[in-house]
Design a protein around this motif. Structure first.
Motif, PDB file in Angstrom:
ATOM      1  N   MET A  12      28.607 -40.232 -22.140  1.00 61.37           N
ATOM      2  CA  MET A  12      27.267 -39.644 -22.173  1.00 61.37           C
ATOM      3  C   MET A  12      26.550 -39.992 -20.860  1.00 61.37           C
ATOM      4  O   MET A  12      25.597 -40.769 -20.839  1.00 61.37           O
ATOM      5  N   PRO A  13      27.029 -39.407 -19.745  1.00 62.64           N
ATOM      6  CA  PRO A  13      26.499 -39.807 -18.437  1.00 62.64           C
ATOM      7  C   PRO A  13      25.061 -39.366 -18.214  1.00 62.64           C
ATOM      8  O   PRO A  13      24.603 -38.367 -18.755  1.00 62.64           O
ATOM      9  N   VAL A  14      24.388 -40.119 -17.376  1.00 63.07           N
ATOM     10  CA  VAL A  14      23.024 -39.801 -16.972  1.00 63.07           C
ATOM     11  C   VAL A  14      23.026 -38.936 -15.712  1.00 63.07           C
ATOM     12  O   VAL A  14      22.198 -38.028 -15.565  1.00 63.07           O
ATOM     13  N   GLU A  15      23.959 -39.181 -14.801  1.00 59.36           N
ATOM     14  CA  GLU A  15      23.944 -38.503 -13.505  1.00 59.36           C
ATOM     15  C   GLU A  15      24.735 -37.195 -13.479  1.00 59.36           C
ATOM     16  O   GLU A  15      24.621 -36.442 -12.532  1.00 59.36           O
ATOM     17  N   ASP A  16      25.544 -36.909 -14.488  1.00 56.80           N
ATOM     18  CA  ASP A  16      26.245 -35.622 -14.561  1.00 56.80           C
ATOM     19  C   ASP A  16      25.603 -34.799 -15.663  1.00 56.80           C
ATOM     20  O   ASP A  16      25.909 -34.945 -16.845  1.00 56.80           O
ATOM     21  N   ALA A  17      24.710 -33.899 -15.265  1.00 54.36           N
ATOM     22  CA  ALA A  17      23.926 -33.130 -16.232  1.00 54.36           C
ATOM     23  C   ALA A  17      24.725 -32.020 -16.902  1.00 54.36           C
ATOM     24  O   ALA A  17      24.245 -31.408 -17.858  1.00 54.36           O
ATOM     25  N   VAL A  52      10.503 -29.954 -21.401  1.00 55.24           N
ATOM     26  CA  VAL A  52      10.955 -28.688 -20.821  1.00 55.24           C
ATOM     27  C   VAL A  52      12.395 -28.470 -21.290  1.00 55.24           C
ATOM     28  O   VAL A  52      13.294 -29.227 -20.919  1.00 55.24           O
ATOM     29  N   LEU A  53      12.618 -27.414 -22.095  1.00 57.41           N
ATOM     30  CA  LEU A  53      13.880 -27.238 -22.802  1.00 57.41           C
ATOM     31  C   LEU A  53      14.470 -25.851 -22.530  1.00 57.41           C
ATOM     32  O   LEU A  53      13.738 -24.892 -22.262  1.00 57.41           O
ATOM     33  N   VAL A  54      15.810 -25.733 -22.623  1.00 59.36           N
ATOM     34  CA  VAL A  54      16.532 -24.486 -22.393  1.00 59.36           C
ATOM     35  C   VAL A  54      17.533 -24.303 -23.526  1.00 59.36           C
ATOM     36  O   VAL A  54      17.991 -25.273 -24.132  1.00 59.36           O
ATOM     37  N   ASN A  55      17.911 -23.052 -23.806  1.00 57.47           N
ATOM     38  CA  ASN A  55      18.743 -22.773 -24.979  1.00 57.47           C
ATOM     39  C   ASN A  55      20.239 -22.986 -24.723  1.00 57.47           C
ATOM     40  O   ASN A  55      21.076 -22.112 -24.940  1.00 57.47           O
ATOM     41  N   GLY A  56      20.575 -24.165 -24.247  1.00 53.28           N
ATOM     42  CA  GLY A  56      21.965 -24.585 -24.081  1.00 53.28           C
ATOM     43  C   GLY A  56      21.999 -26.089 -23.964  1.00 53.28           C
ATOM     44  O   GLY A  56      21.060 -26.696 -23.429  1.00 53.28           O
ATOM     45  N   PRO A  57      23.060 -26.753 -24.467  1.00 50.19           N
ATOM     46  CA  PRO A  57      23.053 -28.217 -24.547  1.00 50.19           C
ATOM     47  C   PRO A  57      23.286 -28.947 -23.233  1.00 50.19           C
ATOM     48  O   PRO A  57      23.083 -30.162 -23.170  1.00 50.19           O
ATOM     49  N   ALA A  58      23.742 -28.240 -22.185  1.00 48.62           N
ATOM     50  CA  ALA A  58      23.990 -28.917 -20.907  1.00 48.62           C
ATOM     51  C   ALA A  58      23.512 -28.060 -19.750  1.00 48.62           C
ATOM     52  O   ALA A  58      23.430 -26.834 -19.842  1.00 48.62           O
ATOM     53  N   PHE A  59      23.199 -28.706 -18.641  1.00 44.43           N
ATOM     54  CA  PHE A  59      22.717 -28.033 -17.442  1.00 44.43           C
ATOM     55  C   PHE A  59      23.887 -27.325 -16.755  1.00 44.43           C
ATOM     56  O   PHE A  59      25.046 -27.715 -16.901  1.00 44.43           O
ATOM     57  N   SER A  60      23.579 -26.283 -16.007  1.00 46.99           N
ATOM     58  CA  SER A  60      24.629 -25.484 -15.375  1.00 46.99           C
ATOM     59  C   SER A  60      25.270 -26.179 -14.182  1.00 46.99           C
ATOM     60  O   SER A  60      26.360 -25.791 -13.745  1.00 46.99           O
ATOM     61  N   ALA A  61      24.626 -27.201 -13.636  1.00 45.89           N
ATOM     62  CA  ALA A  61      25.158 -27.916 -12.473  1.00 45.89           C
ATOM     63  C   ALA A  61      25.175 -29.410 -12.775  1.00 45.89           C
ATOM     64  O   ALA A  61      24.281 -29.923 -13.445  1.00 45.89           O
ATOM     65  N   PRO A  62      26.172 -30.142 -12.260  1.00 40.52           N
ATOM     66  CA  PRO A  62      26.243 -31.570 -12.579  1.00 40.52           C
ATOM     67  C   PRO A  62      25.195 -32.421 -11.881  1.00 40.52           C
ATOM     68  O   PRO A  62      24.750 -33.441 -12.430  1.00 40.52           O
ATOM     69  N   GLY A  63      24.792 -32.025 -10.665  1.00 41.81           N
ATOM     70  CA  GLY A  63      23.873 -32.865  -9.914  1.00 41.81           C
ATOM     71  C   GLY A  63      23.072 -32.080  -8.895  1.00 41.81           C
ATOM     72  O   GLY A  63      23.126 -30.838  -8.838  1.00 41.81           O
ATOM     73  N   LEU A  85      15.337 -38.897 -16.323  1.00 45.67           N
ATOM     74  CA  LEU A  85      16.434 -39.661 -15.732  1.00 45.67           C
ATOM     75  C   LEU A  85      17.485 -38.736 -15.119  1.00 45.67           C
ATOM     76  O   LEU A  85      17.711 -37.626 -15.586  1.00 45.67           O
ATOM     77  N   GLY A  86      18.143 -39.220 -14.079  1.00 43.16           N
ATOM     78  CA  GLY A  86      19.237 -38.488 -13.456  1.00 43.16           C
ATOM     79  C   GLY A  86      18.783 -37.638 -12.277  1.00 43.16           C
ATOM     80  O   GLY A  86      17.595 -37.361 -12.088  1.00 43.16           O
ATOM     81  N   GLY A  87      19.763 -37.205 -11.493  1.00 41.76           N
ATOM     82  CA  GLY A  87      19.469 -36.489 -10.257  1.00 41.76           C
ATOM     83  C   GLY A  87      18.716 -35.189 -10.449  1.00 41.76           C
ATOM     84  O   GLY A  87      17.813 -34.867  -9.670  1.00 41.76           O
ATOM     85  N   ILE A  88      19.074 -34.402 -11.472  1.00 45.37           N
ATOM     86  CA  ILE A  88      18.374 -33.135 -11.709  1.00 45.37           C
ATOM     87  C   ILE A  88      16.907 -33.396 -11.999  1.00 45.37           C
ATOM     88  O   ILE A  88      16.016 -32.713 -11.479  1.00 45.37           O
ATOM     89  N   MET A  89      16.628 -34.386 -12.823  1.00 43.41           N
ATOM     90  CA  MET A  89      15.240 -34.723 -13.136  1.00 43.41           C
ATOM     91  C   MET A  89      14.509 -35.243 -11.903  1.00 43.41           C
ATOM     92  O   MET A  89      13.327 -34.920 -11.694  1.00 43.41           O
ATOM     93  N   ARG A  90      15.174 -36.016 -11.065  1.00 36.96           N
ATOM     94  CA  ARG A  90      14.506 -36.511  -9.849  1.00 36.96           C
ATOM     95  C   ARG A  90      14.157 -35.350  -8.931  1.00 36.96           C
ATOM     96  O   ARG A  90      13.100 -35.351  -8.285  1.00 36.96           O
ATOM     97  N   MET A  91      15.014 -34.331  -8.851  1.00 35.73           N
ATOM     98  CA  MET A  91      14.724 -33.157  -8.037  1.00 35.73           C
ATOM     99  C   MET A  91      13.505 -32.405  -8.575  1.00 35.73           C
ATOM    100  O   MET A  91      12.714 -31.836  -7.813  1.00 35.73           O
TER     101      MET A  91
END
Length: 367
Positions: free
Chosen positions: A274-279, A131-142, A330-336
């Motif tokens: 390259m953190p896992v928990e800060d998206a 599942v992919l989006v057209n930007g390299p990082a998520f809009s929220a850290p967690g 991996l990470g909080g966003i994925m767990r949600m």
């Protein structure tokens, strides 16, 4: 470029759960369900609470690259092979809006015929979703900031589309100023309507958040490489006033041309940079570039029809938790996402009276 031994090895200890994560997950599920309830009440049909509007669905083929180096030959990509694929292009909101309300775009990829140890909840299936989006990082850290953003979007669902169009036009102007000043767009502005009105098929897409990559940890990207699609990068849509301008542009392209993308992996070197928990952190490509692991190819085809949309939108679900244990999210966003996507799938199936299940093949995908 880093050598194989420089890449961080996966262990379960790289994840750190927040103390009240279960409560955050419950609240996020309730918020997503409220979006779906609102759009169901207004439209009479259950749709996704995010990425509701589809702009095209493609039958494609994934070919794993031969002779991958050991750190890249992991999971699905451990050996060469060809797999049937269905791709769904979309935009983020949970309501169906005119494309002049311009928001980030996504592509969901379902790879069929994938064998191996499965993630919990997908036992017995043979698919792998990205599942992919057209930007390299998520809009929220967690998880908590993610919930706050979703609550804001929930309050505007199915309301004042005229105001949304005006706001989107203004935010695109602000976004242009941000890019001119900083060199990169603001993910928050994009979500609120500041996504440039460019051709979707010129976009590169990213997992934004990491997943296990066999022995390692990676983010995934999808990059257009065929000449016709590369020429569309940052190209404005021909008619931005059309309600379905993006869909029509994709249809026009695939009525004549095919398309080729490279699927790439960016391996993690360390959790500081390259953190896992800060998206919200963009992993530096200067330290670890995205490297090709497979090619996706789609022939010319009818990328959208009522029948094809019904098959993909109502009969399929896409989740990073559909897949191999070797590609564990991996990470909080994925767990949600795990319980939220499961809830959304059940809601759509129940309200529409239609089974949603993982396909064995694409024989039923309408041409």
């Amino acid at each position: 470029m880093a050598i194989e031994t420089d890449y961080l090895r996966y262990t379960p200890s790289i994840e750190t759960l927040e103390p009240d994560e279960a409560e955050t997950s419950r609240a996020l599920n309730e918020t997503m369900r409220s979006i779906s309830e609102t759009t169901l009440a207004h439209g009479g049909h259950a749709i996704r609470s995010v990425h509701a509007k589809a702009h095209g669905a493609l039958r494609a083929e994934l070919e794993v690259a031969p002779d991958l180096s050991p750190e890249l030959a992991q999971g699905l990509f451990a050996k060469p092979g060809r797999y049937p694929v269905v791709m769904r292009f979309s935009t983020i909101p949970g309501d169906i809006l005119d494309d002049s309300v311009s928001t980030p775009r996504g592509v969901a990829i379902k790879v069929l015929g994938v064998e191996g140890e499965r993630l919990e909840g997908s036992e017995g299936d043979a698919t792998q979703d990205f599942v992919l989006v057209n930007g390299p990082a998520f809009s929220a850290p967690g998880p908590k900031p993610f919930l706050a953003t979703l609550k804001l979007l929930a309050k505007t669902t199915d309301r004042a589309e005229g105001l949304k169009k005006a706001a989107s036009a203004a935010l695109r102007g602000v976004q242009s100023a941000v890019v001119a000043t900083t060199g990169s767009p603001s993910p928050t502005l994009a979500i609120l309507g500041g996504q440039p009105e460019t051709h979707l098929l010129g976009d590169s897409f990213y997992s934004q958040v990491p997943l296990r990559f066999g022995d390692h940890i990676a983010k995934i990207s999808l990059v257009p490489v065929s000449p016709e699609m590369r020429a569309l990068a940052n190209k404005p849509l021909d008619d931005t006033s059309a309600a379905n301008a993006i869909r029509e542009a994709v249809m026009a392209h695939f009525s004549i041309h095919g398309g080729t993308w490279e699927l790439r992996a960016q391996l993690c070197l360390n959790l500081d940079d390259m953190p896992v928990e800060d998206a919200s952190v963009v992993w530096p490509e200067t330290a670890s570039p995205y490297r090709t692991i497979a090619t996706l190819t789609a022939a010319p085809q009818a990328s959208w029809s009522e029948a094809r949309a019904a098959y993909v939108d109502d009969g399929l679900s896409f989740s990073p938790w559909h897949g191999l244990a070797a590609h564990r999210p991996l990470g909080g966003i994925m767990r949600m996402r795990k319980s939220a996507y499961e809830m959304g799938k059940r809601f759509r199936a129940e309200k529409n009276g239609r089974r949603i299940e993982e396909p064995k093949n694409l024989d039923a995908l309408p041409d």
